[in-house]
Design an enzyme around this catalytic site. Sequence first.
Site, mmCIF file in Angstrom:
data_model
loop_
_atom_site.group_PDB
_atom_site.id
_atom_site.type_symbol
_atom_site.label_atom_id
_atom_site.label_comp_id
_atom_site.label_asym_id
_atom_site.label_seq_id
_atom_site.Cartn_x
_atom_site.Cartn_y
_atom_site.Cartn_z
ATOM 1 N N SER A 187 42.398 31.941 43.348
ATOM 2 C CA SER A 187 42.177 32.735 44.510
ATOM 3 C C SER A 187 41.237 33.924 44.411
ATOM 4 O O SER A 187 41.192 34.454 43.523
ATOM 5 C CB SER A 187 43.130 33.261 45.349
ATOM 6 O OG SER A 187 42.846 33.872 46.158
ATOM 7 N N TYR A 190 49.352 38.890 44.597
ATOM 8 C CA TYR A 190 49.120 37.554 44.414
ATOM 9 C C TYR A 190 47.697 37.393 43.472
ATOM 10 O O TYR A 190 47.858 36.347 43.021
ATOM 11 C CB TYR A 190 48.652 37.251 45.958
ATOM 12 C CG TYR A 190 48.124 35.896 46.119
ATOM 13 C CD1 TYR A 190 49.035 34.768 46.339
ATOM 14 C CD2 TYR A 190 46.805 35.851 46.721
ATOM 15 C CE1 TYR A 190 48.548 33.660 46.667
ATOM 16 C CE2 TYR A 190 46.256 34.474 46.935
ATOM 17 C CZ TYR A 190 47.201 33.300 47.032
ATOM 18 O OH TYR A 190 46.725 32.118 47.288
ATOM 19 N N LYS A 198 47.644 34.988 40.363
ATOM 20 C CA LYS A 198 46.568 33.848 40.356
ATOM 21 C C LYS A 198 45.894 34.013 39.077
ATOM 22 O O LYS A 198 45.671 32.934 38.365
ATOM 23 C CB LYS A 198 45.798 33.508 41.527
ATOM 24 C CG LYS A 198 46.565 33.485 42.895
ATOM 25 C CD LYS A 198 47.118 31.926 42.717
ATOM 26 C CE LYS A 198 47.749 31.222 44.010
ATOM 27 N NZ LYS A 198 47.975 29.856 43.656
#
Lengths: 327, 327
Positions: A123, A147, A151
């Site tokens: 991402s 997050y 990732k």
Amino acid sequence: MRVAITGAAGFLGRKLAGRLAATGRLGRTPITGMTLVDVVMPAAPQGAPFPVTCRAGDIAAPGGADHLADAGTGAVFHLAAVVSAQAEADFDLGWRVNLDGTRAVLEACRRAGSRPRLVFTSSVASYSGGQAAVIADDQRPIPANSYGAQKAAGELLVHDHARKGHVDGVSLRLPTIVVRPGRPNRAASSFASSILREPLIGEEAHLPVPEDFALWIASPRAATDWLIHAATMDTAPLGLDRGLNPPGLTVTVREMLAALEAVGGHAAMRLVSRVEDPDVAAIVGAWPARFDAARAKALGFREHEGIEAVVRAFVEDDLAETRALRG
Amino acid sequence: MRVAITGAAGFLGRKLAGRLAATGRLGRTPITGMTLVDVVMPAAPQGAPFPVTCRAGDIAAPGGADHLADAGTGAVFHLAAVVSAQAEADFDLGWRVNLDGTRAVLEACRRAGSRPRLVFTSSVASYSGGQAAVIADDQRPIPANSYGAQKAAGELLVHDHARKGHVDGVSLRLPTIVVRPGRPNRAASSFASSILREPLIGEEAHLPVPEDFALWIASPRAATDWLIHAATMDTAPLGLDRGLNPPGLTVTVREMLAALEAVGGHAAMRLVSRVEDPDVAAIVGAWPARFDAARAKALGFREHEGIEAVVRAFVEDDLAETRALRG
């Protein structure tokens, strides 16, 4: 070959499964079977010319990824993730699913012994720098949220399993997907779809950032094309570096609203109103809006269509289903 | 405050513990106690003016890191790792100790609730590019070995725990340590110390790379100074980016051998002979030998001494112990 998709109940997983069912092949190779996994039971795509196994389960639970790959598995699309705002709110859940889950998927591929192509959705959230940044392909990720850190760490796992020959791995750092069909979700970027999607079904939408705020986006069509290209491309030119920034689209909120007006009329545009949301602004404010993406273009990832085409594609592909979902 | 060191039986852990015992403080703060952990029982440093708890155990085993930190812990030095050639030979062991172990250390700090300074030894091995590369501070790590991937992933864990306020984290990407005292180990870079250390105690050493091969090195004195600086510096200027390339020394094998001759005489230099080792050459050949390190210099990490001073310091600090160890 057999194909597996994690996160298969999500909108991107469903679009990907639908595309593979429609063509019956991945690149030139006929698909002989498909395994779909998600925390909620995924639906088999309509008219698939091959058997489809659907499973509900947590890939990060013990044994939860064991059925993903076998000796006949040629490709695994690992899309399952706890999204950004949720991973930020629940630190342990995010690391468990986004790191341990990715590790479990890779270990399942390794045990299968077929060295499948593994496409991992990383991402843009692994980068920070915000509106001023232009991200080059060799830029170090400095995530501003859990997050993104998960990732980026997942990419390192894919990288090392690929180097060791356990998988033939490709990590795609997906931009914010716009227009995401269905309901708002717990991604911090959820507003970027809401301000186009809700007005097109006659509902109000809130805008937590100014109109000159720029985003790095990808349409569901572009993201699906890229996933399939990542699964079928020659990976030899990647060498050690298995991560790619695909050629997304830099677009301002103002340009998005102009496209909304062009497609949905002035009344649609007037359903969007500015409502402050400091939590969301803090997360998305750190995400860069501009990427060089030279490497992905050279490797054949297709260029992105303009924002008005993105909105028209949502109307064609997803408006009816989105409207039905809202009942 | 209390201080903990993992990997405390290793040479760097012992030097660090010895330094802290000699000064009795970390920066301006008196040390009230020290916990030393390693897979083999670490020795308490001589003359420590505070109580020292020594433990043998595996930090990656369930509960293995639980005793590292409590409410009074102000600093944790996480040095424990499976070294490069061993992590390359045993994929599962490397990821377990170097990633899961780091995670367990961070979780122990988080549970302690004291937001300790956490100094993590990351590594130059997280980069590739080899002899041609010059690594900038914002360069993306593309590891050419599992150890480097594990260290880069560990940095992301430190980064995210720091951002969340669980620790006040600093990751130092240590260069190859030269001259490492004691015996050869399973690090791929072990030869870089062997070609200086063995001749100085009258033993032969093998050189697996050509004489014009350049390395990015740090002396035990420089590495210890940097660890203490990382534990005492103001971390506010780091912002989100908690990883640093300290200002090591670029040195060719030829320069190392010249320093050996200057300190140990011609007879010592003649004990080094060229012996091919493709496995070692493949790993170390990918490591860059040149770093910009501008950020660490600006943040007060001291500049490195020259190679002849490095060899003389080994004679002063470690020759007697190394000789005794060889019986």
